[in-house]
Design a protein around this motif. Structure first.
Motif, PDB file in Angstrom:
ATOM      1  N   LEU A   1      -9.697   2.676   3.725  1.00 26.10           N
ATOM      2  CA  LEU A   1      -9.172   2.185   2.089  1.00 26.10           C
ATOM      3  C   LEU A   1      -9.807   1.022   1.692  1.00 26.10           C
ATOM      4  N   ASN A   2     -10.222   0.947   0.057  1.00 24.10           N
ATOM      5  CA  ASN A   2     -10.185  -0.113  -0.271  1.00 24.10           C
ATOM      6  C   ASN A   2      -8.868  -1.192  -0.374  1.00 24.10           C
ATOM      7  N   GLU A   3      -8.986  -2.434  -0.667  1.00 22.92           N
ATOM      8  CA  GLU A   3      -8.025  -2.680  -0.669  1.00 22.92           C
ATOM      9  C   GLU A   3      -6.390  -2.640  -1.237  1.00 22.92           C
ATOM     10  N   ARG A   4      -7.061  -2.198  -2.575  1.00 26.26           N
ATOM     11  CA  ARG A   4      -5.442  -1.786  -3.344  1.00 26.26           C
ATOM     12  C   ARG A   4      -4.874  -0.553  -2.714  1.00 26.26           C
ATOM     13  N   GLU A   5      -5.361   0.564  -2.379  1.00 30.72           N
ATOM     14  CA  GLU A   5      -5.396   1.101  -0.704  1.00 30.72           C
ATOM     15  C   GLU A   5      -4.248   1.611  -0.259  1.00 30.72           C
ATOM     16  N   GLY A   6      -4.986   0.264   0.782  1.00 34.58           N
ATOM     17  CA  GLY A   6      -4.755  -0.640   1.796  1.00 34.58           C
ATOM     18  C   GLY A   6      -2.672  -0.982   1.421  1.00 34.58           C
ATOM     19  N   ASN A   7      -2.981  -1.603   0.379  1.00 36.64           N
ATOM     20  CA  ASN A   7      -2.146  -2.336   0.486  1.00 36.64           C
ATOM     21  C   ASN A   7      -0.793  -1.459  -0.434  1.00 36.64           C
ATOM     22  N   ARG A   8      -1.313   0.072  -0.557  1.00 37.62           N
ATOM     23  CA  ARG A   8       0.141   1.383  -1.071  1.00 37.62           C
ATOM     24  C   ARG A   8       0.616   1.545   0.595  1.00 37.62           C
ATOM     25  N   LEU A   9      -0.188   1.363   1.297  1.00 36.78           N
ATOM     26  CA  LEU A   9      -0.107   1.784   2.601  1.00 36.78           C
ATOM     27  C   LEU A   9       0.971   1.459   3.810  1.00 36.78           C
ATOM     28  N   SER A  10       0.183  -0.235   3.420  1.00 34.62           N
ATOM     29  CA  SER A  10       1.685  -1.136   3.908  1.00 34.62           C
ATOM     30  C   SER A  10       2.943  -1.000   3.614  1.00 34.62           C
ATOM     31  N   VAL A  11       3.069  -1.365   2.124  1.00 31.28           N
ATOM     32  CA  VAL A  11       4.086  -0.444   1.449  1.00 31.28           C
ATOM     33  C   VAL A  11       5.100  -0.041   2.202  1.00 31.28           C
ATOM     34  N   ARG A  12       4.305   1.363   2.382  1.00 32.58           N
ATOM     35  CA  ARG A  12       4.797   1.667   3.025  1.00 32.58           C
ATOM     36  C   ARG A  12       5.841   1.645   4.662  1.00 32.58           C
ATOM     37  N   LEU A  13       4.991   1.496   4.997  1.00 30.13           N
ATOM     38  CA  LEU A  13       5.372   0.665   6.393  1.00 30.13           C
ATOM     39  C   LEU A  13       6.306   0.213   6.496  1.00 30.13           C
ATOM     40  N   GLU A  14       6.284  -0.528   5.810  1.00 24.71           N
ATOM     41  CA  GLU A  14       6.860  -1.878   5.311  1.00 24.71           C
ATOM     42  C   GLU A  14       8.836  -1.503   4.727  1.00 24.71           C
TER      43      GLU A  14
ATOM     44  N   GLN B   1       9.406   1.973   5.335  1.00 23.75           N
ATOM     45  CA  GLN B   1       9.934   2.444   6.627  1.00 23.75           C
ATOM     46  C   GLN B   1      10.911   1.314   7.317  1.00 23.75           C
ATOM     47  N   ALA B   2      10.492   0.123   7.708  1.00 23.11           N
ATOM     48  CA  ALA B   2      11.003  -0.518   8.389  1.00 23.11           C
ATOM     49  C   ALA B   2      12.151  -0.755   8.014  1.00 23.11           C
ATOM     50  N   ASP B   3      12.391  -1.206   7.347  1.00 24.16           N
ATOM     51  CA  ASP B   3      13.754  -1.249   6.098  1.00 24.16           C
ATOM     52  C   ASP B   3      14.587  -0.643   5.978  1.00 24.16           C
ATOM     53  N   CYS B   4      14.040   1.000   5.800  1.00 24.85           N
ATOM     54  CA  CYS B   4      15.479   1.996   6.296  1.00 24.85           C
ATOM     55  C   CYS B   4      15.073   2.277   7.962  1.00 24.85           C
TER      56      CYS B   4
ATOM     57  N   LEU C   1      21.447  -6.359   0.850  1.00 30.17           N
ATOM     58  CA  LEU C   1      21.152  -5.571   0.169  1.00 30.17           C
ATOM     59  C   LEU C   1      20.398  -6.734  -0.786  1.00 30.17           C
ATOM     60  N   SER C   2      21.305  -7.918  -0.227  1.00 28.80           N
ATOM     61  CA  SER C   2      20.997  -8.823  -1.289  1.00 28.80           C
ATOM     62  C   SER C   2      19.827  -9.762  -0.338  1.00 28.80           C
ATOM     63  N   ALA C   3      19.673  -9.636   0.539  1.00 33.54           N
ATOM     64  CA  ALA C   3      18.475 -10.684   1.434  1.00 33.54           C
ATOM     65  C   ALA C   3      17.558  -9.531   1.051  1.00 33.54           C
ATOM     66  N   ALA C   4      17.254  -8.112   1.128  1.00 30.77           N
ATOM     67  CA  ALA C   4      16.198  -7.246   0.905  1.00 30.77           C
ATOM     68  C   ALA C   4      15.977  -7.433  -0.242  1.00 30.77           C
TER      69      ALA C   4
ATOM     70  N   ALA D   1      14.109  -3.668  -5.512  1.00 28.50           N
ATOM     71  CA  ALA D   1      14.106  -2.461  -5.918  1.00 28.50           C
ATOM     72  C   ALA D   1      13.665  -1.154  -4.764  1.00 28.50           C
ATOM     73  N   GLN D   2      12.924  -1.254  -4.349  1.00 23.48           N
ATOM     74  CA  GLN D   2      12.540  -0.316  -3.322  1.00 23.48           C
ATOM     75  C   GLN D   2      12.677  -0.633  -1.738  1.00 23.48           C
ATOM     76  N   ARG D   3      12.730  -2.090  -1.535  1.00 25.08           N
ATOM     77  CA  ARG D   3      13.368  -2.526  -0.525  1.00 25.08           C
ATOM     78  C   ARG D   3      15.287  -1.950  -0.312  1.00 25.08           C
ATOM     79  N   VAL D   4      15.737  -2.934  -0.961  1.00 19.79           N
ATOM     80  CA  VAL D   4      16.700  -2.434  -1.276  1.00 19.79           C
ATOM     81  C   VAL D   4      17.245  -0.162  -1.730  1.00 19.79           C
TER      82      VAL D   4
END
Length: 283
Positions: free
Chosen positions: A182-195, A197-200, A225-228, A255-258
């Protein structure tokens, strides 16, 4: 929060030599600060910086003795509780949970992913299946980001353990493989989903731990929740450079992390943590 036993899987490298910020060189320090303020994956930063194998000034493994100070014993108990939670969850699905090692260090230390530096914050290295944390991060969390409390600290450990769970399940490897195409932008979006999920998964731990051992006390959930929220990419970028670039997010907004930590906490299900099947914005 109420905790019980201490883990045998803690490696205390504090005081073993090495360490100050800046001894990795100016370039390495700049990249480390980028990891803290701009949400960059610390393991990726270390590899890009080419720091692996460098440095007589980084902490080497110590004797392996258990920590005796209050802060060290606390994270050891949190780690033990994650072991007592994920072990049965894996067993219920016909799998064996391999507990990670938690490395305590001061300043900087070696890992199989390269040299870790305190400015990067806590991180998980899939290559050696270890979690790394300089406990001074908790002071930053309390003072700078205004997210105090023992459960806020436990959330940080549980998030990194979430990455370990992803590694054991083969999720991390699939994401890394996909990012290379993936390009950097799409790769970042995938990383967000991984992170996210780790929050979940951190929330899943809290759900089951509380039902099995009643670990939560009044105010604990609010602390997490404050830390997230405090370490969301948007808030860190706004504080670090005065503006926000969503396409550069690698961990998710506050908001996503919370939302995803709360999802795990309320549902307690790995299936509920499928951020990769969620909507395009993973809201």
């Amino acid at each position: 929060m109420r905790l019980g036993r201490e883990s045998d899987n803690v490696e205390d490298r504090r005081g073993s030599g090495g360490g100050g910020a800046g001894r990795l060189g100016l370039g390495g320090l700049i990249l480390a600060l980028a990891a803290l303020y701009f949400g960059v994956d610390p393991a990726v930063v270390m590899q890009i910086a080419g720091l692996a194998g460098q440095g007589s000034n980084v902490s080497a493994p110590a004797s392996g003795e258990a920590p005796t100070d209050e802060a060290g014993r606390f994270v050891s108990m949190v780690l033990a509780d994650t072991e007592d939670t994920w072990g049965p969850l894996f067993a219920a699905n016909g799998r064996r949970y391999e507990a990670p090692v938690l490395v305590l260090f001061s300043g900087s230390t070696r890992s199989a992913c390269g040299v870790g530096q305190a400015a990067m914050g806590p991180f998980y290295c899939p290559m050696d299946q270890k979690l790394y944390i300089d406990l001074s991060f908790y002071e930053e969390l309390k003072r700078r980001y205004r997210a105090p409390g023992d459960f806020a600290q436990a959330y940080v450990i549980a998030h990194e353990v979430g990455h370990h769970v992803q590694n054991l399940l083969g999720i991390s490897a699939k994401v890394q493989e996909a990012r290379q195409r993936l390009n950097e932008r799409e790769g970042n979006r995938l990383s967000v989903r991984l992170e996210l999920q780790a929050d979940c998964l951190a929330g899943v731990w809290a759900y089951h731990a509380d039902r099995a051992r009643q670990i939560l006390e009044s105010g604990d959930v609010e602390e997490a929740l404050s830390a997230a929220a405090a370490i969301g990419d948007d808030r860190l970028q706004q504080q670090g450079r005065g503006y926000v670039v969503p396409d550069s997010f690698t961990h998710g907004s506050s908001a996503q992390r919370v939302r995803w930590f709360r999802t795990g906490l309320e549902q307690g299900s790995l299936r509920a943590c499928d951020t990769f099947a969620a909507g395009a914005a993973v809201n």
